[in-house]
Write an enzyme that holds these catalytic residues in place. Sequence first.
Site, PDB file in Angstrom:
ATOM      1  N   GLY A 194     122.003  79.503 -44.351  1.00 53.87           N
ATOM      2  CA  GLY A 194     121.782  80.185 -43.085  1.00 53.87           C
ATOM      3  C   GLY A 194     121.737  79.146 -41.982  1.00 53.87           C
ATOM      4  N   CYS A 207     118.107  87.488 -49.335  1.00 52.89           N
ATOM      5  CA  CYS A 207     119.246  87.611 -48.422  1.00 52.89           C
ATOM      6  C   CYS A 207     119.605  89.074 -48.159  1.00 52.89           C
ATOM      7  CB  CYS A 207     120.458  86.846 -48.941  1.00 52.89           C
ATOM      8  SG  CYS A 207     120.109  85.091 -49.181  1.00 52.89           S
TER       9      CYS A 207
END
Length: 233
Positions: free
Chosen positions: A164, A193
């Site tokens: 990320g 996620c």
Amino acid sequence: MNHKVQYLDFGVAEYKHTWDRQEELMGETIQMKLDNKDAGPSSRKETPNYLIFVEHPHVYTLGKSGDEHNLLLNYIQLQAKDATFFRTNRGGDITYHGPGQIVGYPIIDLENFDIGLRQYIYNLEETIIKTIAEFGLEGSRDESATGVWLDVGKPTARKICAIGVKSSRHVTMHGFAFNVNTNLDYFQYINPCGFVDKGVTSLQKELGKEQDFEAIKKLTRQKFAEVFGAEMI
């Protein structure tokens, strides 16, 4: 273009402290880029690149477009697990950081490497794919999600590394979380996620024994340099 990357090992450090330091380094790099626009060719400075490695105490972090409902614990339960929670400014949904996990935060001027954000994320994935290949594990990408996975497309699909990032003026921050000797029980308290149908794994679980953490850090650093064509300093 500067291909040198300064390696910074933070050891074990709190999430917020490391986040603040990333913001400082990113801000300094962006300011340098802005100053260079107004400077003559002879006075322009090379922008720096950094790679931070760190282990965090138990913490859950949520991306800017993530859903808090993917954290399955309330505040009291978080405290009972010695964990903290932060909403961040990176992409992606929720993930876990903790002991035994290599968290890598590259603060990179992508223009130094003549790549865009998509290629950058691909390179981060490739770094981990090449690292775990040294142990006979075949990592791959899932078209529906960033990160490095094993057995993509099968019911046994599981993620070994989450990614990320944030980018501003082609300078990056945040990065990847590579499960080495990670306590995977902590992933039971989130939808990792944002997924409810995929698992997570670690190098330790896949290989059946605890790994030499410092050796894996060194190998990962070497693969990062190889993939990016960087000189680590």
